[in-house]
Design a protein around this motif. Structure first.
Motif, PDB file in Angstrom:
ATOM      1  N   SER A  11      -3.647  -3.573  -9.528  1.00 30.92           N
ATOM      2  CA  SER A  11      -3.425  -2.339  -8.778  1.00 30.92           C
ATOM      3  C   SER A  11      -4.705  -1.523  -8.736  1.00 30.92           C
ATOM      4  O   SER A  11      -5.561  -1.612  -9.622  1.00 30.92           O
ATOM      5  N   ALA A  12      -4.830  -0.747  -7.681  1.00 31.92           N
ATOM      6  CA  ALA A  12      -5.874   0.263  -7.544  1.00 31.92           C
ATOM      7  C   ALA A  12      -5.168   1.602  -7.427  1.00 31.92           C
ATOM      8  O   ALA A  12      -4.216   1.735  -6.651  1.00 31.92           O
ATOM      9  N   ILE A  13      -5.616   2.582  -8.183  1.00 32.30           N
ATOM     10  CA  ILE A  13      -4.912   3.866  -8.267  1.00 32.30           C
ATOM     11  C   ILE A  13      -5.881   5.002  -7.978  1.00 32.30           C
ATOM     12  O   ILE A  13      -7.026   4.997  -8.437  1.00 32.30           O
ATOM     13  N   VAL A  14      -5.397   5.982  -7.206  1.00 31.99           N
ATOM     14  CA  VAL A  14      -6.188   7.171  -6.907  1.00 31.99           C
ATOM     15  C   VAL A  14      -6.003   8.175  -8.032  1.00 31.99           C
ATOM     16  O   VAL A  14      -4.892   8.613  -8.315  1.00 31.99           O
ATOM     17  N   ARG A  15      -7.104   8.556  -8.687  1.00 32.82           N
ATOM     18  CA  ARG A  15      -7.073   9.622  -9.693  1.00 32.82           C
ATOM     19  C   ARG A  15      -7.333  10.979  -9.028  1.00 32.82           C
ATOM     20  O   ARG A  15      -6.791  11.991  -9.453  1.00 32.82           O
ATOM     21  N   SER A  16      -8.183  10.971  -8.020  1.00 30.59           N
ATOM     22  CA  SER A  16      -8.445  12.170  -7.232  1.00 30.59           C
ATOM     23  C   SER A  16      -9.108  11.702  -5.952  1.00 30.59           C
ATOM     24  O   SER A  16      -9.383  10.509  -5.773  1.00 30.59           O
ATOM     25  N   ILE A  47       0.850  -1.185   0.000  1.00 30.31           N
ATOM     26  CA  ILE A  47       0.000   0.000   0.000  1.00 30.31           C
ATOM     27  C   ILE A  47       0.888   1.237   0.000  1.00 30.31           C
ATOM     28  O   ILE A  47       1.740   1.412   0.879  1.00 30.31           O
ATOM     29  N   TYR A  48       0.695   2.077  -1.017  1.00 30.97           N
ATOM     30  CA  TYR A  48       1.392   3.351  -1.120  1.00 30.97           C
ATOM     31  C   TYR A  48       0.411   4.474  -0.799  1.00 30.97           C
ATOM     32  O   TYR A  48      -0.786   4.240  -0.622  1.00 30.97           O
ATOM     33  N   SER A  49       0.925   5.676  -0.757  1.00 33.10           N
ATOM     34  CA  SER A  49       0.068   6.824  -0.453  1.00 33.10           C
ATOM     35  C   SER A  49      -1.042   7.010  -1.472  1.00 33.10           C
ATOM     36  O   SER A  49      -2.108   7.549  -1.149  1.00 33.10           O
ATOM     37  N   ASP A  50      -0.810   6.559  -2.701  1.00 34.46           N
ATOM     38  CA  ASP A  50      -1.787   6.822  -3.759  1.00 34.46           C
ATOM     39  C   ASP A  50      -2.267   5.581  -4.480  1.00 34.46           C
ATOM     40  O   ASP A  50      -3.016   5.683  -5.452  1.00 34.46           O
ATOM     41  N   ARG A  51      -1.890   4.391  -4.022  1.00 37.35           N
ATOM     42  CA  ARG A  51      -2.303   3.197  -4.753  1.00 37.35           C
ATOM     43  C   ARG A  51      -2.085   1.943  -3.912  1.00 37.35           C
ATOM     44  O   ARG A  51      -1.380   1.965  -2.893  1.00 37.35           O
ATOM     45  N   VAL A  52      -2.666   0.858  -4.384  1.00 37.53           N
ATOM     46  CA  VAL A  52      -2.471  -0.464  -3.801  1.00 37.53           C
ATOM     47  C   VAL A  52      -2.018  -1.399  -4.905  1.00 37.53           C
ATOM     48  O   VAL A  52      -2.593  -1.396  -6.004  1.00 37.53           O
TER      49      VAL A  52
END
Length: 890
Positions: free
Chosen positions: A45-50, A34-39
């Motif tokens: 992977s799951a990614i944060v767009r906003s 788990i990173y600050s903006d994704r898993v």
């Protein structure tokens, strides 16, 4: 328009996104990161767009391959009654050419079909399989005997036959025997009357439970709720996703539904959810939902095993939610109302489910309410009713504790409640704590002699920490020794063999949330990091707060039942923000703050417009650590990290963490399955059982004490006393234990058997299967007491049980459990419980659990009748048939 503070967090967001490849992860393991903006998990992977946009390419393992090897079993009336518990049919369903695969089986004869076909290919999509079952052995037995005797010695009468069904390991089959009768695909039919029952099923058909969305954007306006922001985009997005799902749970009648797939309010679901976070987010809707689960000023136990209460008895968890609402709102009208409801409920429970000998409350595991998922297969509702569970007793303890505190707030007498709570705490620690393992056992079970299942039960362990039932040293041991797996902390450990994932081999996010809150309470930041990560991973990859997922694989598909935006999963996710990152704890007249922020989660966290009583708070936390070093209220440094409930208007709170972590360990266990449970028989003075695995030893118990350990599958006990009760347990070389086998009693015991129809009540004989000349019926309409006498050669304790039938409902649900009260020589002796045994299966006879009664030397007068506290959850139907009364000297 953005405020300066919001612009600052937007800057943090974009710099965080661009720097994510260089920043250390929030959490990293061999299975996912788990990173600050994704898993990231393997290829997915799951990614944060906003903060309001997440994407995921996750695909369930179940949706990609379909094994051609399946296990299955046939079922009469939706029970596991074709073969022994551990015997299934096996078949390869990979098609050879264009012909439909046909599987021919004779009912009761184990089959291994098409084993010569290769098993290394995935079954093609939409593969039809025809199943044909020769059911003539059962039909012939119906005609010649009037019944068919199953593998466990139970008789299924012709009049009770409802249908033939199939259960199995691969969709569209499942192993949920008790719900087969509600699944049209599971039923086989005999269209031409030749005794061959048939059905055709489509395998590798589209399974909607194996798919999720690839993108999340909010569907609702979440601006009315406290706004969360941080320099970790993933946490921001998951918070907003959870608020969005919270809104989806709102019903037009002002209540919360239980999940996407679960309409209505459920007592334990709403109660655990309100405690986690709903009391702080929607106190009025929480009140309305809780009151939906009240009848006659008493808490409703939802439909459950054997007809709900008192087999299931954890309804008192309602009190935990009611108390949390009062602490948040200070609403004294609510306090008075809920105090009356809870005290009425506990008084009925004290008459019905309190075991005075153990000082513990009886009943099914709190939330773990699907028999085969956490209990041995031999346990029927009567056995579960007599068992004493860890989690259930934890909520009873907290209920008594809360009643004492409520009474104190109302100026009433509190000591009685407090004394009862302390006695229960002592009993829990005496009977459940396992000092060698450093955690509590799961439940006490058996018949005449209760023994402890030494599996840890995560929810019960967590509640023991949160409610302070455990002492400081116990808490430290529990957080160190309870097993945690790659994808989270399982409900129980190790897993039961041949039982599909759900509670068994399952991880439930709300349970993970409670376990994480236990770690927060004891400032165990390593376990907090692990627990929070175990909630973020599935929410990000699955783009919803699922009800559960498979413990072994971390996949949402493959559990028996699942649901998106499940209420208590949503509440648990939001609790990570309020109770972990901001460390909120409600008191009766204050709100305190004790954040625990793992070092990898270091950052700046902001919560805007958080309402508390008559105040609105803007809260900020900076740094990491297990202690707050500086606490500011309206920019003024405070000595304590607390605000008063009298605070009014807008205020700011700022906390600076101490940037210090105490290194602590926790147990990262391997996925493990226990041995199968031995099935024991006793004849000619010899105990015998079939082997349940290789390189096992077997422990033999007599009256609750181990008398032998052997590698053989038989044992001849010496000097057997009448009434001796035996059980056998299997154990691996590594020390992993099976459940104890079903208790067997020395057949030479001196039973006194009395026919119920021989006494004062009118008898009947319309229902087959009774012994003697008939039986007597108990119902709300037939309210006269049954009166009979027993002559005892000496004073002392006696065992008492009843042969009975209750066809008012199925074994796994509904609310028509039979309940009466036993009086001995004019004094209350015990409540008697007669659980449902099958819908309209009035010839399905069984035996109640064994209770102990005290008899005097000479003649004793016994009476069985209805008291007000015997009203079940249905109210109108409280019916059962009594065939025999069985008494034996202890």
């Amino acid at each position: 328009m953005y405020s300066i503070k919001n612009l600052f967090y937007l800057m943090l967001f974009f710099t965080g996104v661009t720097a994510c490849n260089t920043n250390p992860p929030l959490y990293e393991s061999e299975t996912y990161t788990i990173y600050s903006d994704r898993v990231e998990q393997g290829e997915y992977s799951a990614i944060v767009r906003s903060e309001n946009h997440l994407v995921s390419d996750y695909q369930s393992h179940k949706s990609q391959t379909f094994s051609p090897t399946i296990q299955f079993k046939f079922s009469i009336n939706g029970a596991d009654n074709e073969m022994g518990y551990n015997k299934d049919h096996r078949a390869n369903i990979y098609p050879a050419g264009k012909d439909t695969v046909v599987l021919d089986v004779t009912f009761g004869e184990q089959a291994d079909l098409r084993s010569d076909v290769s098993a290394d290919k995935s079954v093609p999509p939409n593969t039809p399989v025809k199943l044909r079952v020769d059911f003539t052995p059962v039909l012939e037995s119906f005609e010649s005997n009037g019944f068919y005797e199953g593998p466990h010695g139970n008789k299924i009468y012709k009049e009770d036959f409802k249908g033939l069904f199939i259960a199995g390991s691969a969709y569209p089959l499942n192993w949920d025997f008790e719900n087969l009768v509600n699944n049209p695909q599971a039923e086989l039919t005999d269209e031409n009357g030749d005794g061959i029952y048939e059905t055709t099923l489509m395998f590798n058909d589209y399974d909607p439970s194996a798919h999720v969305s690839s993108e999340w954007k909010p569907e609702n306006d979440n601006s009315k709720y406290p706004q969360f922001s941080s320099n970790h985009p993933l946490l921001n997005a998951i918070y907003n996703l959870s608020l969005d799902e919270l809104q989806k749970l709102k019903e037009e009648d002002g209540t919360f539904r239980t999940g996407k797939e679960w309409a209505g309010v459920w007592t334990r679901d709403i109660s655990y959810s309100v405690y986690l976070s709903l009391a702080m987010l929607e106190p009025e809707m929480s009140k309305t939902s809780l009151m939906r689960k009240v009848k006659n000023s008493r808490i409703i136990q939802d439909t459950g095993t054997g007809g709900a209460w008192p087999v299931s008895s954890d309804r008192v968890v309602w009190s935990v939610a009611a108390w949390e609402i009062y602490k948040y709102t200070g609403d004294r009208d609510w306090l008075k109302k809920s105090y009356k409801i809870i005290s009425n409920t506990i008084k009925d429970d004290e008459k019905t489910v309190l075991n005075e000998d153990f000082g513990l409350y009886l009943g099914e595991s709190s939330f773990l309410d699907w028999r085969k998922q956490t209990y041995p297969l031999w346990m029927e509702p009567t056995d579960i009713c007599a068992s004493m569970n860890l989690g259930t007793n934890m909520v009873f303890y907290q209920t008594l504790n809360i009643l004492g505190r409520m009474a104190g707030e109302l100026g009433e007498n509190a000591p009685a409640w407090n004394e009862k709570a302390e006695r229960l705490k002592t009993s829990i620690n005496e009977h459940f704590w396992i000092s060698e393992k450093g955690y509590y056992g799961q439940y006490l079970y058996g018949d005449r002699h209760m023994m402890l299942s030494e599996k840890p039960e995560t929810l019960g362990e967590a509640l023991g920490v949160i409610f302070d039932v455990a002492g400081d040293e116990q808490k430290a041991q529990m957080l160190t020794n309870v097993p945690n797996l790659d994808y989270g902390t399982p409900c129980v450990w190790p897993q039961i063999p041949n039982i599909p994932p759900y509670h068994n081999n399952g991880i439930w996010p709300f349970v993970q949330a409670y376990w994480t809150l236990a770690a927060v309470k004891e400032k165990h930041s390593a376990l907090v990091q692990y627990g929070y990560a175990s909630l973020l991973r599935p929410a990000a990859l699955f783009l919803t707060n699922k009800e559960n997922f498979v413990a072994k694989t971390g996949d949402f598909a493959g559990t028996e039942i699942n649901s998106d935006w499940q209420q208590w999963s949503v509440a648990g996710q939001l609790a990570m923000n309020y109770r972990v990152l901001f460390g909120m704890n409600l008191g009766t007249n204050y709100l305190s703050f004790s954040p625990v922020i793992p070092e990898s989660f270091s950052g700046i966290y902001h919560l805007e417009n958080f309402p508390y009583r008559k105040a609105v708070l803007d809260i900020e936390v900076e740094g990491f650590g297990e202690e707050v070093s500086e606490f500011y209220l309206d920019d003024k440094l405070q000595d304590e990290h607390v605000i008063s409930a009298d605070l009014m208007g807008f205020h700011t709170i700022k906390m600076v963490m101490n940037n210090h972590i105490v290194q602590r360990e926790f147990y990262r266990a391997d996925y493990m399955v226990s041995p199968e449970t031995p099935v024991v028989n006793f004849s000619n003075g010899q105990l015998a059982w079939s082997p349940v695995g290789e390189k096992l030893t077997y422990q033999v118990f007599c009256n609750g004490k181990m008398i032998a350990e052997t590698s053989n599958t038989g044992f001849e006990p010496e000097n057997i006393e009448p009434g001796s009760e035996f059980q056998v347990l299997a154990k691996t070389e590594g020390g992993v234990e099976s459940f104890l086998g079903e208790p067997v009693v020395n057949p030479e015991s001196n039973f006194l058997i009395m026919e119920a129809e021989d006494f004062n009540l009118p008898d009947d004989s319309n229902v087959p299967g009774f012994l003697g000349e008939g039986y007597v019926e108990f119902s709300n309409e037939l309210s006269e007491r049954l009166k009979f006498s027993v002559s005892a050669p000496e004073s002392g304790k006696w065992f008492l049980s009843f042969r009975y039938a209750n066809g008012s409902g199925p074994v796994n649900t509904d609310n028509k459990c039979g309940i009466r009260t036993l009086f001995v020589n004019g004094e209350f002796a015990s409540s008697l419980v007669f659980p449902q045994r099958g819908n309209d299966e009035w010839a399905n006879w069984g035996t109640t659990n064994t209770i102990e009664i005290e008899l005097q030397e000479g003649k004793n007068q016994l009476e069985i009748g209805f008291q007000a506290y015997n009203e079940n959850m249905n109210g109108d139907i409280n019916r059962f048939l009594m065939d025999r009364i069985i008494i034996e000297k202890k």
